[in-house]
Design an enzyme around this catalytic site. Structure first.
Site, PDB file in Angstrom:
ATOM      1  N   ASP A  67     -20.490 -14.244  22.706  1.00  0.00           N
ATOM      2  CA  ASP A  67     -20.520 -15.595  23.278  1.00  0.00           C
ATOM      3  C   ASP A  67     -19.204 -15.902  23.987  1.00  0.00           C
ATOM      4  O   ASP A  67     -18.273 -15.090  23.976  1.00  0.00           O
ATOM      5  CB  ASP A  67     -20.836 -16.655  22.212  1.00  0.00           C
ATOM      6  CG  ASP A  67     -19.868 -16.640  21.030  1.00  0.00           C
ATOM      7  OD1 ASP A  67     -18.771 -16.056  21.140  1.00  0.00           O
ATOM      8  OD2 ASP A  67     -20.214 -17.232  19.983  1.00  0.00           O
ATOM      9  N   ASN A 134     -22.630 -24.569  10.491  1.00  0.00           N
ATOM     10  CA  ASN A 134     -23.979 -25.138  10.638  1.00  0.00           C
ATOM     11  C   ASN A 134     -25.051 -24.053  10.685  1.00  0.00           C
ATOM     12  O   ASN A 134     -26.201 -24.339  11.015  1.00  0.00           O
ATOM     13  CB  ASN A 134     -24.044 -26.008  11.900  1.00  0.00           C
ATOM     14  CG  ASN A 134     -23.773 -25.201  13.171  1.00  0.00           C
ATOM     15  OD1 ASN A 134     -23.576 -23.991  13.108  1.00  0.00           O
ATOM     16  ND2 ASN A 134     -23.779 -25.867  14.317  1.00  0.00           N
TER      17      ASN A 134
END
Ligand code: PGA
Length: 241
Positions: A67, A134
């Protein structure tokens, strides 16, 4: 799923051992590499052992970043590019990491270009992954489907908060990420997590229901996953390990 729990001080050594073992099945492994705090002990151990001549990463021909932050300047010191320059490219004999260019004119097109490059390399043999607070994998934030492809994403609040540690008030609102399709399409996965703060999300991802609200839970359905936890991150897992 093979879950290994290590003492915190042995996390880097154990991550290095598993990385080499899992990649060992491939002659010229195509690896997906994460940034963040978690993999630093892995990269530092790889660098140290390479410097000592104990190992060589010369056959790792195609390292791919998983990423990147949405920054206008690809050379921003908080961008993942800077991370890899510091931690991966400091390892003797490695090839440079192939990366998203967040400064490219069209971000969506850049995501497609990068996915095409990975595809041309044959896809990932080994995806090394961290897990976000998360449950994200790379920047596949909660809500990401298992079929999601490399794309531009809006960063979740937790990711922006983590980014603020380096970017301060200028934490980017978006990012570029390989999708769950490319990550879960890896032949093998090595998931790394350490520290007590990660214990609840690790337990959520590995012991609870599979679904897009916790993208890392999709790893339960992958046939070749090794999870390395330190004893703090593994503290809330069910059952004997
Ligand atoms: P961290 O990030 O290693 O800095 O905790 C992991 C992630 O967000 O995937």
């Amino acid at each position: 799923m093979n879950i290994i729990v290590a003492r915190p001080e042995l996390f880097g050594l154990e991550a290095c051992r598993l990385f080499l073992m899992l990649a060992g099945a491939f002659r010229a492994p195509v690896v997906g590499l994460p940034t963040g705090k978690t993999p630093v002990p892995l990269y530092e151990t790889l660098r140290e052992r390479s410097r000592l001549g104990e190992i060589s990463l010369a056959r790792f021909v195609a390292p791919f970043a998983i990423d990147e932050y949405g920054v206008g300047d690809a050379l921003h010191p908080c961008a993942n590019r800077a991370f890899f320059a510091r931690y991966w490219e400091a390892i003797p004999n490695v090839r440079p990491v192939r990366q998203f260019d967040p400064s490219a004119a069209g971000a969506a097109e850049e995501a497609r270009r990068f996915a095409g490059e990975l595809d041309a390399a044959g896809g990932l043999d080994l995806a090394v992954l961290g897990i976000g607070m998360n449950g994200h994998l790379a920047f596949n934030e909660p809500g990401s489907e298992r079929t999601s492809k490399a794309r531009v994403v809006e960063l979740a609040a937790e990711s922006r908060e983590a980014a603020a540690g380096c970017f301060g008030d200028e934490a980017p609102a978006w990012g570029l990420t390989l999708g769950l399709k490319e990550l879960l399409g890896a032949k093998r996965v090595l998931l790394l997590a350490n520290g007590a703060a990660k214990a609840p999300i690790v337990a959520r991802a590995l012991d609870a229901d599979v679904g897009p609200e916790c993208p890392a839970s999709f790893l339960q359905e992958h046939g070749d996953v090794t999870v390395l936890l330190d004893s703090e991150a593994g503290a809330l897992l069910e059952g004997p390990r």
